[in-house]
Motif scaffolding. Structure first.
Motif, PDB file in Angstrom:
ATOM      1  N   LEU A  42       3.814-129.339 -43.336  1.00 16.28           N
ATOM      2  CA  LEU A  42       3.982-128.036 -43.038  1.00 16.28           C
ATOM      3  C   LEU A  42       5.239-127.590 -44.078  1.00 16.28           C
ATOM      4  CD1 LEU A  42       4.215-127.867 -39.413  1.00 16.28           C
ATOM      5  CD2 LEU A  42       2.342-127.470 -40.725  1.00 16.28           C
ATOM      6  N   VAL A  43       5.229-126.423 -44.619  1.00 16.54           N
ATOM      7  CA  VAL A  43       6.209-125.998 -45.377  1.00 16.54           C
ATOM      8  C   VAL A  43       7.074-125.010 -44.441  1.00 16.54           C
ATOM      9  CG1 VAL A  43       6.732-124.485 -47.334  1.00 16.54           C
ATOM     10  CG2 VAL A  43       4.739-125.773 -47.583  1.00 16.54           C
ATOM     11  N   VAL A  44       8.295-125.286 -44.127  1.00 17.38           N
ATOM     12  CA  VAL A  44       9.040-124.448 -43.497  1.00 17.38           C
ATOM     13  C   VAL A  44      10.239-123.681 -44.385  1.00 17.38           C
ATOM     14  CG1 VAL A  44      10.832-124.546 -41.430  1.00 17.38           C
ATOM     15  CG2 VAL A  44       8.953-126.369 -41.584  1.00 17.38           C
ATOM     16  N   GLU A  45      10.405-122.352 -44.016  1.00 18.09           N
ATOM     17  CA  GLU A  45      11.042-121.627 -44.926  1.00 18.09           C
ATOM     18  C   GLU A  45      11.913-120.457 -43.966  1.00 18.09           C
ATOM     19  OE1 GLU A  45       8.860-120.942 -49.203  1.00 18.09           O
ATOM     20  OE2 GLU A  45       8.012-119.966 -47.271  1.00 18.09           O
ATOM     21  N   GLY A  46      13.086-120.149 -44.514  1.00 20.37           N
ATOM     22  CA  GLY A  46      13.778-119.399 -43.911  1.00 20.37           C
ATOM     23  C   GLY A  46      15.369-119.337 -44.243  1.00 20.37           C
ATOM     24  N   ASN A  47      16.200-119.089 -43.053  1.00 17.83           N
ATOM     25  CA  ASN A  47      17.674-119.374 -43.158  1.00 17.83           C
ATOM     26  C   ASN A  47      17.900-119.933 -41.841  1.00 17.83           C
ATOM     27  OD1 ASN A  47      18.047-117.087 -41.429  1.00 17.83           O
ATOM     28  ND2 ASN A  47      17.943-115.878 -43.241  1.00 17.83           N
ATOM     29  N   VAL A  48      19.122-120.121 -41.521  1.00 15.58           N
ATOM     30  CA  VAL A  48      19.600-120.543 -40.270  1.00 15.58           C
ATOM     31  C   VAL A  48      19.408-119.654 -39.065  1.00 15.58           C
ATOM     32  CG1 VAL A  48      22.112-119.774 -40.370  1.00 15.58           C
ATOM     33  CG2 VAL A  48      21.622-121.807 -39.199  1.00 15.58           C
ATOM     34  N   LYS A  49      19.037-118.445 -39.323  1.00 16.18           N
ATOM     35  CA  LYS A  49      19.009-117.615 -38.243  1.00 16.18           C
ATOM     36  C   LYS A  49      17.455-117.587 -37.600  1.00 16.18           C
ATOM     37  CE  LYS A  49      22.722-114.405 -38.489  1.00 16.18           C
ATOM     38  NZ  LYS A  49      23.084-112.914 -38.556  1.00 16.18           N
ATOM     39  N   ALA A  50      16.552-118.023 -38.636  1.00 17.54           N
ATOM     40  CA  ALA A  50      15.056-117.639 -38.621  1.00 17.54           C
ATOM     41  C   ALA A  50      14.389-118.507 -39.554  1.00 17.54           C
ATOM     42  CB  ALA A  50      14.453-116.330 -38.632  1.00 17.54           C
ATOM     43  N   LEU A  51      13.368-119.410 -38.924  1.00 16.99           N
ATOM     44  CA  LEU A  51      12.590-120.469 -39.682  1.00 16.99           C
ATOM     45  C   LEU A  51      11.166-120.002 -39.184  1.00 16.99           C
ATOM     46  CD1 LEU A  51      14.895-123.415 -39.336  1.00 16.99           C
ATOM     47  CD2 LEU A  51      14.421-121.987 -41.568  1.00 16.99           C
ATOM     48  N   ARG A  52      10.257-120.399 -40.480  1.00 15.43           N
ATOM     49  CA  ARG A  52       8.926-119.958 -40.032  1.00 15.43           C
ATOM     50  C   ARG A  52       7.968-121.112 -40.773  1.00 15.43           C
ATOM     51  NH1 ARG A  52       5.753-116.645 -43.776  1.00 15.43           N
ATOM     52  NH2 ARG A  52       6.952-116.398 -45.521  1.00 15.43           N
ATOM     53  N   VAL A  53       6.862-121.307 -40.449  1.00 18.82           N
ATOM     54  CA  VAL A  53       6.084-122.524 -41.204  1.00 18.82           C
ATOM     55  C   VAL A  53       5.156-121.250 -42.208  1.00 18.82           C
ATOM     56  CG1 VAL A  53       4.101-123.760 -41.027  1.00 18.82           C
ATOM     57  CG2 VAL A  53       5.681-123.929 -39.299  1.00 18.82           C
ATOM     58  N   LEU A  93      18.407-130.681 -42.242  1.00 22.86           N
ATOM     59  CA  LEU A  93      18.681-129.537 -43.025  1.00 22.86           C
ATOM     60  C   LEU A  93      20.342-129.346 -43.807  1.00 22.86           C
ATOM     61  CD1 LEU A  93      17.214-126.423 -40.787  1.00 22.86           C
ATOM     62  CD2 LEU A  93      16.157-127.776 -42.658  1.00 22.86           C
ATOM     63  N   SER A  94      20.434-130.644 -43.925  1.00 21.61           N
ATOM     64  CA  SER A  94      22.029-130.951 -44.331  1.00 21.61           C
ATOM     65  C   SER A  94      22.044-130.403 -45.802  1.00 21.61           C
ATOM     66  CB  SER A  94      22.350-132.506 -44.024  1.00 21.61           C
ATOM     67  OG  SER A  94      21.503-133.159 -44.872  1.00 21.61           O
ATOM     68  N   ALA A  95      21.087-130.435 -46.561  1.00 20.62           N
ATOM     69  CA  ALA A  95      21.269-130.128 -48.051  1.00 20.62           C
ATOM     70  C   ALA A  95      21.345-128.444 -48.145  1.00 20.62           C
ATOM     71  CB  ALA A  95      19.955-130.491 -48.635  1.00 20.62           C
ATOM     72  N   PHE A  96      21.449-127.737 -46.843  1.00 21.24           N
ATOM     73  CA  PHE A  96      21.335-126.029 -47.059  1.00 21.24           C
ATOM     74  C   PHE A  96      22.644-125.680 -46.472  1.00 21.24           C
ATOM     75  CE2 PHE A  96      16.999-127.485 -46.830  1.00 21.24           C
ATOM     76  CZ  PHE A  96      16.549-127.083 -48.108  1.00 21.24           C
ATOM     77  N   ASP A  97      23.177-124.654 -46.957  1.00 21.50           N
ATOM     78  CA  ASP A  97      24.287-123.712 -46.191  1.00 21.50           C
ATOM     79  C   ASP A  97      23.917-123.163 -44.785  1.00 21.50           C
ATOM     80  OD1 ASP A  97      26.531-122.163 -45.425  1.00 21.50           O
ATOM     81  OD2 ASP A  97      26.654-121.203 -47.455  1.00 21.50           O
ATOM     82  N   ASP A  99      25.760-121.727 -42.596  1.00 22.43           N
ATOM     83  CA  ASP A  99      26.791-120.756 -42.095  1.00 22.43           C
ATOM     84  C   ASP A  99      26.078-119.319 -42.034  1.00 22.43           C
ATOM     85  OD1 ASP A  99      28.604-119.019 -41.319  1.00 22.43           O
ATOM     86  OD2 ASP A  99      30.246-120.126 -42.630  1.00 22.43           O
ATOM     87  N   PRO A 100      25.684-118.811 -40.915  1.00 18.66           N
ATOM     88  CA  PRO A 100      25.061-117.525 -40.694  1.00 18.66           C
ATOM     89  C   PRO A 100      25.824-116.446 -41.814  1.00 18.66           C
ATOM     90  CG  PRO A 100      25.221-118.524 -38.547  1.00 18.66           C
ATOM     91  CD  PRO A 100      26.081-119.350 -39.666  1.00 18.66           C
ATOM     92  N   ALA A 101      27.155-116.290 -41.867  1.00 19.02           N
ATOM     93  CA  ALA A 101      28.010-115.548 -42.397  1.00 19.02           C
ATOM     94  C   ALA A 101      27.716-115.558 -43.900  1.00 19.02           C
ATOM     95  CB  ALA A 101      29.428-115.965 -42.214  1.00 19.02           C
ATOM     96  N   SER A 116      22.193-123.630 -50.481  1.00 20.30           N
ATOM     97  CA  SER A 116      22.049-122.098 -50.548  1.00 20.30           C
ATOM     98  C   SER A 116      21.537-121.928 -49.051  1.00 20.30           C
ATOM     99  CB  SER A 116      20.359-121.936 -51.184  1.00 20.30           C
ATOM    100  OG  SER A 116      20.069-120.698 -50.838  1.00 20.30           O
ATOM    101  N   THR A 117      21.892-120.802 -48.450  1.00 19.74           N
ATOM    102  CA  THR A 117      21.196-120.557 -47.120  1.00 19.74           C
ATOM    103  C   THR A 117      19.823-120.328 -46.943  1.00 19.74           C
ATOM    104  OG1 THR A 117      21.570-118.011 -47.484  1.00 19.74           O
ATOM    105  CG2 THR A 117      23.411-119.208 -46.757  1.00 19.74           C
ATOM    106  N   GLN A 118      18.968-120.059 -48.113  1.00 23.88           N
ATOM    107  CA  GLN A 118      17.727-120.140 -47.997  1.00 23.88           C
ATOM    108  C   GLN A 118      17.109-121.619 -47.927  1.00 23.88           C
ATOM    109  OE1 GLN A 118      17.399-116.801 -47.534  1.00 23.88           O
ATOM    110  NE2 GLN A 118      15.433-117.339 -48.486  1.00 23.88           N
ATOM    111  N   VAL A 119      16.589-121.935 -46.829  1.00 25.96           N
ATOM    112  CA  VAL A 119      16.014-123.312 -46.267  1.00 25.96           C
ATOM    113  C   VAL A 119      14.352-123.404 -46.923  1.00 25.96           C
ATOM    114  CG1 VAL A 119      15.275-124.724 -44.445  1.00 25.96           C
ATOM    115  CG2 VAL A 119      17.553-123.251 -44.539  1.00 25.96           C
TER     116      VAL A 119
END
Length: 160
Positions: A42-53, A93-97, A99-101, A116-119
């Motif tokens: 699965l390719v999972v994308e988004g940010n710390v507030k919302a992730l989607r396949v 997800l340790s390789a990503f930023d 922090d929601p701010a 980046s905040t973009q996961v």
């Protein structure tokens, strides 16, 4: 190297074990779920507030995954139609930023490390015939989900 086996004395009557009934009940409950029949990538994308396949590919081989996954508060829960969890797959997800701010801000650069905040990750998930929902969680908070029909759409090359 020679292998050794210990001969067990013949059993004349079953041993009395109070926990045996609980063990049998638990094994019956787990036996009601099928074994995985391959896996999905699965390719999972988004940010710390919302992730989607956003994409999926079916593979016949069993899900490999890391030998010792890193502890993570993020995971994907594979569930059947009644909401029973069939598998829980940690998401590193340790390789990503996270922090929601920082969402919408430029990536953080420290030396040659860019966060980046973009996961965007690939996730190997066991494939179960009775799976109906794929839920992305941070602790107990749901960040996204995909139902079985949505997964079939992605597997057929569609978008969700």
């Amino acid at each position: 190297m020679a292998s050794r086996t210990c001969a067990q004395p013949p059993m004349t009557k079953p041993p009395s074990r109070p926990g045996l009934a609980v063990l049998l009940l638990a094994s019956t409950w787990f036996a009601s779920f099928s074994e995985p029949t391959g896996h999905y990538v699965l390719v999972v994308e988004g940010n710390v507030k919302a992730l989607r396949v956003s994409a999926a590919v079916a593979k016949d081989a069993p899900a490999g995954g890391p030998a010792k996954p890193k502890p993570s508060e993020f995971r994907l829960s594979v569930r059947d139609g009644a909401g029973n969890e069939l598998a829980s797959v940690p998401m590193d997800l340790s390789a990503f930023d996270l922090d929601p701010a920082n969402i919408g801000k430029p990536p953080k650069v420290t030396g040659c490390i860019v966060k980046s905040t973009q996961v965007g990750i690939l996730l190997n998930v066991p494939r179960f015939a009775e799976a109906e929902n794929y839920v992305i969680l941070r602790g107990e908070n749901q960040l996204g989900s995909l139902d079985a029909q949505g997964l079939r759409t992605l597997l057929a090359g569609g978008t969700k």
